[in-house]
Scaffold this motif. Structure first.
Motif, PDB file in Angstrom:
ATOM      1  N   LEU A 180       8.865  17.060   6.316  1.00  0.00           N
ATOM      2  CA  LEU A 180       8.840  15.625   6.066  1.00  0.00           C
ATOM      3  C   LEU A 180       9.656  14.862   7.100  1.00  0.00           C
ATOM      4  O   LEU A 180       9.553  13.659   7.214  1.00  0.00           O
ATOM      5  N   ILE A 227       0.843   4.128  -2.868  1.00  0.00           N
ATOM      6  CA  ILE A 227       0.601   5.562  -2.622  1.00  0.00           C
ATOM      7  C   ILE A 227       1.768   6.387  -3.158  1.00  0.00           C
ATOM      8  O   ILE A 227       1.581   7.470  -3.710  1.00  0.00           O
ATOM      9  N   ALA A 267      -1.399   5.746   8.996  1.00  0.00           N
ATOM     10  CA  ALA A 267      -0.369   6.769   8.838  1.00  0.00           C
ATOM     11  C   ALA A 267      -0.200   7.158   7.375  1.00  0.00           C
ATOM     12  O   ALA A 267      -0.058   8.336   7.053  1.00  0.00           O
ATOM     13  N   VAL A 268      -0.252   6.165   6.476  1.00  0.00           N
ATOM     14  CA  VAL A 268      -0.044   6.515   5.066  1.00  0.00           C
ATOM     15  C   VAL A 268      -1.247   7.271   4.515  1.00  0.00           C
ATOM     16  O   VAL A 268      -1.109   8.150   3.659  1.00  0.00           O
ATOM     17  N   HIS A 312       0.647  15.308   2.874  1.00  0.00           N
ATOM     18  CA  HIS A 312       2.066  15.266   2.500  1.00  0.00           C
ATOM     19  C   HIS A 312       2.964  15.558   3.685  1.00  0.00           C
ATOM     20  O   HIS A 312       3.972  16.241   3.576  1.00  0.00           O
ATOM     21  N   TYR A 327      -0.636  10.724   5.402  1.00  0.00           N
ATOM     22  CA  TYR A 327       0.376  11.310   4.518  1.00  0.00           C
ATOM     23  C   TYR A 327      -0.253  11.704   3.182  1.00  0.00           C
ATOM     24  O   TYR A 327       0.030  12.768   2.638  1.00  0.00           O
ATOM     25  N   ASP A 367       6.911   9.374  -5.270  1.00  0.00           N
ATOM     26  CA  ASP A 367       7.162  10.115  -4.032  1.00  0.00           C
ATOM     27  C   ASP A 367       8.128   9.312  -3.140  1.00  0.00           C
ATOM     28  O   ASP A 367       7.830   8.184  -2.764  1.00  0.00           O
ATOM     29  N   ILE A 399       5.285   8.736  12.219  1.00  0.00           N
ATOM     30  CA  ILE A 399       6.282   7.714  11.922  1.00  0.00           C
ATOM     31  C   ILE A 399       7.314   7.599  13.048  1.00  0.00           C
ATOM     32  O   ILE A 399       7.683   6.492  13.455  1.00  0.00           O
ATOM     33  N   VAL A 414       9.121   9.820  -0.052  1.00  0.00           N
ATOM     34  CA  VAL A 414       8.950   9.800   1.408  1.00  0.00           C
ATOM     35  C   VAL A 414       8.296   8.513   1.916  1.00  0.00           C
ATOM     36  O   VAL A 414       8.841   7.860   2.805  1.00  0.00           O
ATOM     37  N   PRO A 415       7.147   8.099   1.338  1.00  0.00           N
ATOM     38  CA  PRO A 415       6.559   6.851   1.836  1.00  0.00           C
ATOM     39  C   PRO A 415       7.504   5.662   1.656  1.00  0.00           C
ATOM     40  O   PRO A 415       7.533   4.760   2.507  1.00  0.00           O
ATOM     41  N   VAL A 443       9.979   5.743   4.407  1.00  0.00           N
ATOM     42  CA  VAL A 443       9.354   5.375   5.668  1.00  0.00           C
ATOM     43  C   VAL A 443       9.119   3.883   5.751  1.00  0.00           C
ATOM     44  O   VAL A 443       9.379   3.245   6.771  1.00  0.00           O
ATOM     45  N   PHE A 490       3.657  13.759   7.951  1.00  0.00           N
ATOM     46  CA  PHE A 490       3.171  12.825   8.966  1.00  0.00           C
ATOM     47  C   PHE A 490       2.875  13.523  10.283  1.00  0.00           C
ATOM     48  O   PHE A 490       2.677  12.872  11.295  1.00  0.00           O
ATOM     49  N   TYR A 518       0.831  -1.204   0.000  1.00  0.00           N
ATOM     50  CA  TYR A 518       0.000   0.000   0.000  1.00  0.00           C
ATOM     51  C   TYR A 518       0.864   1.251   0.000  1.00  0.00           C
ATOM     52  O   TYR A 518       0.567   2.226  -0.690  1.00  0.00           O
ATOM     53  N   TYR A 519       1.947   1.227   0.769  1.00  0.00           N
ATOM     54  CA  TYR A 519       2.849   2.381   0.791  1.00  0.00           C
ATOM     55  C   TYR A 519       3.450   2.619  -0.590  1.00  0.00           C
ATOM     56  O   TYR A 519       3.516   3.752  -1.071  1.00  0.00           O
TER      57      TYR A 519
END
Lengths: 113, 499
Positions: B62, A44, B167-168, B175, B171, A67, B120, A69-70, A73, B177, A40-41
């Motif tokens: 971020l 996204i 959490a996602v 954009h 986001y 993107d 996060i 960032v995800p 993470v 967290f 899922y991350y």
């Protein structure tokens, strides 16, 4: 469409944790569930594009980047997830000595006061 | 302040690994960490105003967000004192450096959960807490401790997976967290995040993993778990409730429900440690019921609960029925009484101030339920208060006769821990001295009197055994899905009303 698949994976994992009797299967089900979450991350992250976000590789303005960032993470989450998996499997090994079938209901019966 | 904060967060992890390299000084290194945390918390209280918050952003929006204010100060102080007491308690035991290493790492990760302000960082902190707590629970490596630890790890990891999905989603909406973006996200994101926090903090029906885990661990570990670790799950909810007006009623509602649920189990518990564990659930409800003063309540509860778990570790039995026939040593009895009085809200101890503060900040609809919960607390702690003690004159003779049977030799470390925890309670009493008015004094005394009389007249004679089906592993996981639906529904209705 892809989102639906991701949620089906998560759901399968979750139901596996509930309905599988064997401890090892439960641990694997949890892994499946976390695979779904990781998927899922990534999904996204790819909403804005599919290119790898590296500066200076090609003319950088008009490319559709994923993107970062995800992804960054979820990398942390993957590492944490796999260390927990490892820890759980060690536990399962230890428990297997006295409960060779690894049926959770038996382990639970033996180990609750 | 920024540099000292970062150094303070990193130090426990660094020292944790140094302990493993230099096992001989493990105890000294370990004891330095909570002292440092305590001085850091003191620094927060002295150098910032109550309303101020130090907000730290590493890299940019971020990156990692931290917020340090008085609320975190209370929780950090709790963590420091409880960890210090546990280390002192274990000083003379034969615990290996590994134990102290895990203790220090647990302390550090709980601290970071108390200051982080993005989802996060919180996730990472909570997962490190799970691993360190698991290693502490399974320290004795018996089959039972491994199973209890595995169960804990499994449940907390599963709820954290739900939390990650939440959490996602946040986001995706912001954009970032950061905590402040919670409301921009959809209702299901909020529900998923809260499922993670409820499960981790042992709140309401998703907290049924807690009694077995806390009661089957060794006493010092239970003291850590009950005193501080569960608060790492509660703290973010308190923080969110204070930051976002719309979340406040949801948190308060769950607080009330938890307080009632926990206390109704605690009243009927027959085992000392199980009673304490159920009571922890109810006290977490008190913290959430009045988020604004939750910090002080957390401090008093952490100190008391750690002290009570350590005491219950040296009591001759865990069954209340057997304890009734074995008179306690006068000194242990005194420690037990001080702790029980504080948690029941008896004046002159910090629990009184905390209870008064919480009562003042309740909303009208919460008052009746919380009074019932306070009454339940008094009833369940009457079990400790009315335990028989040895008479002073006879104590010498009696101890001689019973030494081999009842009392194990009590180590100096135990008294050191008691001095830290109970001394903290008496000192913290001075924080809110305005509480001492006649009206405020009357109410807790009436509650305690009512609680004791109900105990002596009714509860003592009851033998209800509540079913433990819900504590089975599969049910614990299944309850998560129910909680998710409940959360979704609650958040959905509440947010509609507030906007």
């Amino acid at each position: 469409m892809l989102e639906a698949f991701v949620f089906i994976t998560v759901l399968c994992g979750f139901l596996g944790i509930i309905f599988k009797q064997n401890l090892l299967m439960k641990i694997i089900s949890m892994d499946i569930m976390s695979t779904g979450v990781i998927g899922y991350y990534v999904l996204i992250a790819s909403r804005s594009g599919l290119q790898t976000p590296i500066i200076g590789s090609t003319n950088s303005d008009d490319l559709a980047y994923a993107d970062p960032v995800p992804q960054a993470v979820i990398l942390t989450a993957i590492v944490i997830g796999f260390s927990i998996q490892a820890l759980m499997l060690v536990c399962a090994m230890k428990l297997a000595k006295n409960n060779p079938t690894l049926e959770t209901s038996f382990i639970e019966e033996n180990n609750t006061p | 302040m920024i540099h000292s904060t970062i150094a303070w967060i990193a130090l426990p992890f660094f020292i944790g690994f140094v302990i493993y390299l230099a096992p001989k000084v493990s105890r000294w290194l370990a004891v330095a960490i909570p002292l440092f945390s305590a001085s850091y918390a003191g620094n927060i209280f002295l150098n910032t105003d109550p309303g101020d918050a130090l907000s730290i952003q590493l890299i940019d929006t971020l990156g990692v967000n931290l917020i340090v204010d008085h609320l975190s100060g209370w929780f950090i102080l709790t963590n420091a004192l409880v960890t210090l007491a546990v280390i002192v308690y274990c000083w003379q035991t034969s615990k290996k450096p590994f134990f102290f290493m895990q203790l220090v790492i647990l302390h550090g990760s709980v601290n970071s959960a108390f200051i982080c302000a993005d989802f996060i960082s919180l996730y990472v902190a909570l997962e490190v807490i799970s691993i360190a707590a698991f290693l502490l629970i399974a320290y004795s490596r018996s089959d039972r401790s491994i199973w209890v630890g595995l169960r804990y790890l499994f449940i907390s990891n599963t709820v954290m997976l739900f939390y990650l999905i939440g959490a996602v989603l946040i986001y995706q909406a912001n954009h970032s967290f950061n905590y402040s973006g919670l409301l921009n996200a959809s209702v299901e994101a909020i529900a998923l995040i809260f499922l993670g926090l409820l499960g981790k903090g042992g709140i309401f029906i998703s907290g049924f993993w807690l009694p077995l885990t806390h009661s089957e661990s060794e006493s010092p570990v239970s003291a850590m778990l009950s005193g501080v670790v569960v608060k790492a799950g509660v703290f973010p909810m308190v923080r969110l409730a204070l930051m976002l007006e719309a979340i406040n009623p949801v948190v308060r509602l769950f607080g009330v429900a938890t307080a009632l649920l926990g206390v109704s189990y605690a009243v009927f518990a027959k085992d000392t440690k199980r009673m304490l564990a159920f009571h922890t659930i109810s006290q977490l409800g008190f913290i959430m019921a009045a988020p604004i003063v939750g910090g002080f309540y957390a401090l008093t509860h952490g100190l008391v609960k750690a002290a009570l778990f350590l005491i219950s570790g040296i009591l001759p039995s865990r069954n209340f029925k057997e304890l009734k026939h074995q008179p306690l040593d006068l000194k242990i009895w005194l420690a037990l009484i001080i702790a029980s009085f504080s948690i029941s809200g008896f004046p002159l101890l910090a629990g009184f101030g905390a209870k008064v503060l919480t009562t003042k900040n309740l909303l009208p609809w919460q008052v009746i339920a919380m009074n019932i919960a306070a009454l339940g607390t008094a009833i369940s702690f009457a079990k400790f208060i009315f335990l028989p003690r040895q008479k002073l004159v006879k104590s010498n003779l009696a101890t001689k006769n019973n030494t081999e049977m009842t009392t194990k030799p009590i180590q100096l470390g135990f008294w050191g821990a008691m001095i830290i925890l109970l001394g903290g309670l008496v000192l913290a009493n001075g924080v809110y001295y305005e509480a001492y008015t006649f009206k405020n004094l009357l109410k807790p005394l009436a509650t305690i009197a009512a609680g004791w009389s109900i105990y002596l007249l009714i509860v003592q004679k009851l033998t209800i055994k509540l079913p433990r089906t819900i504590e089975q592993f599969e049910h614990l996981i299944g309850v998560m899905s129910l909680t998710l639906i409940l959360l979704f529904w609650t958040v959905w209705t509440r947010i509609q009303y507030s906007t």
